[in-house]
Enzyme design. Structure first.
Site, short mmCIF file in Angstrom:
data_model
loop_
_atom_site.label_atom_id
_atom_site.label_comp_id
_atom_site.label_asym_id
_atom_site.label_seq_id
_atom_site.Cartn_x
_atom_site.Cartn_y
_atom_site.Cartn_z
N LYS A 12 0.87 -1.13 0.07
CA LYS A 12 0.04 -0.06 0.02
C LYS A 12 1.01 1.08 -0.08
O LYS A 12 1.92 1.43 0.89
CB LYS A 12 -1.03 -0.04 1.31
N GLY A 13 0.68 2.13 -1.05
CA GLY A 13 1.42 3.44 -0.84
C GLY A 13 0.80 4.34 -0.19
O GLY A 13 -0.33 4.25 0.30
N SER A 14 1.00 5.73 0.05
CA SER A 14 0.45 6.75 0.55
C SER A 14 -1.12 7.22 -0.12
O SER A 14 -1.74 7.66 0.29
CB SER A 14 1.17 7.87 0.86
N GLY A 16 -2.64 4.74 -2.19
CA GLY A 16 -3.45 3.67 -2.63
C GLY A 16 -2.93 2.41 -2.53
O GLY A 16 -1.51 2.37 -2.68
N LYS A 33 -0.74 1.03 -9.69
CA LYS A 33 -1.12 2.01 -8.66
C LYS A 33 -2.36 2.55 -8.68
O LYS A 33 -2.65 3.37 -9.52
CB LYS A 33 0.06 2.84 -8.34
N ASP A 135 10.40 12.54 -2.93
CA ASP A 135 10.25 11.52 -2.07
C ASP A 135 11.29 10.27 -2.25
O ASP A 135 10.81 9.29 -2.13
CB ASP A 135 8.77 10.90 -2.12
C1 LIG Z 1 4.38 -4.44 2.15
N1 LIG Z 1 5.77 -4.59 2.23
C2 LIG Z 1 6.31 -5.73 3.03
C3 LIG Z 1 6.37 -4.55 1.05
C4 LIG Z 1 5.88 -6.01 0.31
C5 LIG Z 1 6.59 -5.70 -1.36
N2 LIG Z 1 7.80 -5.44 -1.22
S1 LIG Z 1 8.64 -4.62 -2.29
O1 LIG Z 1 10.09 -4.29 -1.96
O2 LIG Z 1 7.67 -3.44 -2.26
C6 LIG Z 1 8.38 -5.32 -3.77
C7 LIG Z 1 8.68 -6.68 -3.86
C8 LIG Z 1 8.92 -7.16 -4.98
C9 LIG Z 1 8.54 -6.73 -6.09
C10 LIG Z 1 8.47 -5.30 -6.05
N3 LIG Z 1 8.04 -4.53 -7.28
C11 LIG Z 1 7.48 -3.29 -7.53
N4 LIG Z 1 7.13 -2.68 -6.56
C12 LIG Z 1 6.47 -1.42 -6.75
O3 LIG Z 1 6.02 -0.83 -5.78
C13 LIG Z 1 6.04 -1.31 -4.43
C14 LIG Z 1 5.08 -0.50 -3.32
C15 LIG Z 1 5.75 0.87 -3.38
C16 LIG Z 1 4.67 1.76 -2.23
C17 LIG Z 1 4.65 0.91 -0.84
C18 LIG Z 1 4.13 -0.46 -0.95
C19 LIG Z 1 4.86 -1.15 -2.12
C20 LIG Z 1 6.74 -0.80 -7.99
N5 LIG Z 1 6.33 0.26 -8.55
C21 LIG Z 1 6.70 0.23 -9.86
N6 LIG Z 1 7.06 -0.84 -9.91
C22 LIG Z 1 7.34 -1.61 -9.06
N7 LIG Z 1 7.73 -2.75 -8.77
C23 LIG Z 1 8.24 -4.53 -4.98
#
Ligand SMILES: CN(C)CCCNS(=O)(=O)c1cccc(Nc2nc(OCC3CCCCC3)c3[nH]cnc3n2)c1
Length: 273
Positions: A12-14, A16, A33, A135
């Site tokens: 979840k990002g800030s 959504g 997203k 950010d």
């Molecule tokens: C909930 N946490 C434990 C994180 C679990 C998940 N780990 S993780 O490190 O994000 C992870 C694990 C494997 C693949 C990816 N790939 C990925 N992630 C994105 O955004 C992640 C998102 C960003 C906002 C906050 C929530 C997570 C991307 N955006 C564009 N391309 C993207 N590719 C990410």
């Protein structure tokens, strides 16, 4: 929406939820997203459109690629379709290094650093007008299948304009807030340099350069500008460039062009051409 099959939620990002998706036409794995614009003002909505347009123009191997957007008028949601980075984010890498008591080798640090600067160069030197990330943090630095660095969420954070309630939902500790942001001065490209310095410091020391138990103490440390030397195993060159990037006065920090002239960086940029 029918062009894509929604797979599991990544997080979840800030703004959504973030889902892994499969594009049916070619089985390509991407992410979308979700942005709920239901409670946004007209101004915020026009800002979203403007930011997404900027995102669509950023085309660089070290910036997460934007592919498409889908507007769902009934649900009042925008889906931003982007490149999926298989090897996760830097926050996970740091966590792994900490648990395994393993440090990132110096030449890997320089390789990551060079790619972050190349991505920032693309944005700060953009001829149609500079784009600020706003950010930068380990959770926004991703790795693709080849472990290439991909800066994510460019501009998305600007979508959350100050007055929108979304902007205050990311309740994390503002470890990376720069001195000028604390003094509520204007955000500029030197603020991205500050946060990149914080990211670099954290990859090396496996903790942020400034830590405190509450926001006030943290703000005092950030403005104080004293940072502990990075672990002895890392070179003076690395220590010096971090200190330069973490100068409390924005004017004293290097621009991306000045960083590109540092021998160890210049060398690695040539290797990547
Ligand atoms: C909930 N946490 C434990 C994180 C679990 C998940 N780990 S993780 O490190 O994000 C992870 C694990 C494997 C693949 C990816 N790939 C990925 N992630 C994105 O955004 C992640 C998102 C960003 C906002 C906050 C929530 C997570 C991307 N955006 C564009 N391309 C993207 N590719 C990410």
């Amino acid at each position: 929406m029918e062009n894509y099959e929604r797979l599991e939620e990544i997080g979840k990002g800030s703004y959504g939820s973030v889902y892994k998706i499969r594009r049916k036409s070619d089985n390509q794995i991407l992410v979308w997203k979700e942005l709920d614009y239901g409670r946004m003002t007209e101004r915020e909505k026009s800002q979203v459109v403007q930011e997404v347009n900027i995102l669509s123009q950023l085309n660089h191997p070290n910036i997460v690629k934007y592919f498409d957007k889908i507007v769902d008028k009934e649900q009042k949601k925008i889906y931003i379709i982007m490149e999926y980075c298989e090897n996760g984010d830097m926050a996970q890498l740091i966590k792994k290094c900490k648990t395994e008591r393993d440090h990132v080798a110096e030449d890997v640090v320089w390789k990551i650093f060079v790619q972050i600067i190349l991505a920032l160069k693309e944005c700060h030197n953009r001829k149609e007008g500079k784009v600020l990330h706003r950010d930068l943090k380990p959770g926004n630095v991703f790795f693709d299948i080849g472990n290439n660095v991909k800066l994510g969420d460019f501009g998305l954070s600007r979508i959350l304009s100050q007055e929108s309630e979304y902007a205050h939902t990311n309740v994390g500790t503002p470890y990376y807030m720069s001195p000028e942001q604390i003094n509520e001065a204007q955000y500029n490209e030197k603020t991205d340099i500050w946060s990149s310095g914080c990211v670099l410091y954290e990859i090396i020391a496996l903790r942020p350069p400034f830590e405190a138990s509450n926001h006030l103490a943290l703000a005092q440390k950030i403005i104080g500008g004293k940072i502990e030397r990075i672990p002895e195993r890392y070179s003076e060159d690395l220590q010096n460039v971090i200190e330069w990037m973490l100068s409390t006065e924005p004017e004293k920090r290097p621009s991306v062009n000045e960083l590109s002239d540092i021998p160890k960086i210049k060398l690695r940029m040539k290797e990547r051409e």
